[in-house]
Design an enzyme around this catalytic site. Structure first.
Site, PDB file in Angstrom:
ATOM      1  N   ASN A   1      15.256 -14.189   1.323  1.00 24.21           N
ATOM      2  CA  ASN A   1      16.220 -14.038   0.390  1.00 24.21           C
ATOM      3  C   ASN A   1      15.590 -13.905  -0.927  1.00 24.21           C
ATOM      4  O   ASN A   1      15.102 -14.873  -1.321  1.00 24.21           O
ATOM      5  CB  ASN A   1      17.557 -14.703   0.741  1.00 24.21           C
TER       6      ASN A   1
ATOM      7  N   HIS B   1      12.193 -21.001  -4.800  1.00 23.41           N
ATOM      8  CA  HIS B   1      10.934 -21.265  -4.330  1.00 23.41           C
ATOM      9  C   HIS B   1      10.536 -20.275  -3.414  1.00 23.41           C
ATOM     10  O   HIS B   1      11.144 -20.705  -2.438  1.00 23.41           O
ATOM     11  CB  HIS B   1      10.417 -22.653  -4.146  1.00 23.41           C
TER      12      HIS B   1
ATOM     13  N   CYS C   1       8.437 -27.732  -3.900  1.00 24.73           N
ATOM     14  CA  CYS C   1       7.204 -28.128  -4.561  1.00 24.73           C
ATOM     15  C   CYS C   1       6.992 -29.744  -4.013  1.00 24.73           C
ATOM     16  O   CYS C   1       5.922 -30.031  -3.838  1.00 24.73           O
ATOM     17  CB  CYS C   1       7.321 -28.093  -6.023  1.00 24.73           C
TER      18      CYS C   1
ATOM     19  N   THR D   1      19.097 -19.522  -2.403  1.00 21.99           N
ATOM     20  CA  THR D   1      19.542 -20.621  -2.901  1.00 21.99           C
ATOM     21  C   THR D   1      18.455 -21.667  -3.584  1.00 21.99           C
ATOM     22  O   THR D   1      18.873 -22.471  -4.176  1.00 21.99           O
ATOM     23  CB  THR D   1      20.591 -21.309  -1.805  1.00 21.99           C
TER      24      THR D   1
ATOM     25  N   ASP E   1      13.825 -26.067   8.806  1.00 17.59           N
ATOM     26  CA  ASP E   1      14.964 -25.920   7.887  1.00 17.59           C
ATOM     27  C   ASP E   1      15.909 -27.075   8.348  1.00 17.59           C
ATOM     28  O   ASP E   1      16.243 -27.392   9.345  1.00 17.59           O
ATOM     29  CB  ASP E   1      15.678 -24.608   8.012  1.00 17.59           C
TER      30      ASP E   1
ATOM     31  N   GLY F   1      21.022 -13.898  -1.750  1.00 21.90           N
ATOM     32  CA  GLY F   1      21.691 -14.911  -1.271  1.00 21.90           C
ATOM     33  C   GLY F   1      20.697 -16.121  -1.209  1.00 21.90           C
ATOM     34  O   GLY F   1      20.605 -17.124  -0.459  1.00 21.90           O
TER      35      GLY F   1
ATOM     36  N   HIS G   1      11.903 -17.440   5.798  1.00 24.66           N
ATOM     37  CA  HIS G   1      12.719 -17.710   7.098  1.00 24.66           C
ATOM     38  C   HIS G   1      12.169 -17.336   8.296  1.00 24.66           C
ATOM     39  O   HIS G   1      12.120 -16.172   8.452  1.00 24.66           O
ATOM     40  CB  HIS G   1      14.021 -17.459   7.063  1.00 24.66           C
TER      41      HIS G   1
ATOM     42  N   HIS H   1      10.154 -18.565  -0.017  1.00 26.00           N
ATOM     43  CA  HIS H   1      10.240 -18.825   1.344  1.00 26.00           C
ATOM     44  C   HIS H   1      10.426 -17.776   2.136  1.00 26.00           C
ATOM     45  O   HIS H   1      11.093 -16.951   1.896  1.00 26.00           O
ATOM     46  CB  HIS H   1      10.759 -20.251   1.600  1.00 26.00           C
TER      47      HIS H   1
END
Ligand code: AMP
Ligand code: ZN
Length: 115
Positions: free
Chosen positions: A88, A99, A9, A96, A32, A94, A103, A101
């Site tokens: 994930n 929020h 955010c 972490t 990333d 997995g 990949h 997302h």
């Protein structure tokens, strides 16, 4: 974690720096911090959804985000050679950062299955 403390955010709001690759009305994309492949971009809705679990209630956003991933992949030169899309979900998935997302990983051969 709320919208003032959530890192994604904050990136969307411009209060946390990121290597942005696209900024659109409903989503952003940035590199990333710990890339796992030559191309490792996160595609993130501006709205704080915790994970893909919440996409059940917003199929329009789900479609927008998948189209966004495909667009970023093409711009990153991955459309022909191939790439991987990963989201994930939750503890055992997995995840972490809570929020939602996607990949986008590419630029090298990727192994399967994941761990
Ligand atoms: P996940 O483990 O699927 O929730 O993915 C979270 C990803 O966000 C990890 O690959 C992290 O390296 C990445 N990440 C965490 N904080 C940042 C940040 N501030 N900027 C860019 N990437 C981040
Ligand atoms: Zn958030």
């Amino acid at each position: 974690m709320n919208e003032t403390t959530c890192p994604f955010c904050r990136i969307a709001a411009g209060t946390l720096p990121a290597d942005l690759v696209a900024t659109e009305a409903s989503w952003i994309a940035f590199r990333d911090l710990h890339p796992q492949a030559p191309v490792h971009v996160l595609i993130v809705p501006r709205r704080h959804l915790v994970s893909a679990v919440e996409l059940e209630n917003d199929p329009a956003l789900a479609g927008t985000l998948l189209a966004a991933v495909a667009r970023v992949a093409r711009r990153e030169g991955l459309a022909e050679r191939g790439y991987r899309i990963v989201s994930n979900v939750g503890h055992e998935g997995g995840q972490t950062v809570p929020h939602l997302h996607f990949h986008l990983l590419g630029g090298r051969p990727l192994h399967w299955p994941p761990g």
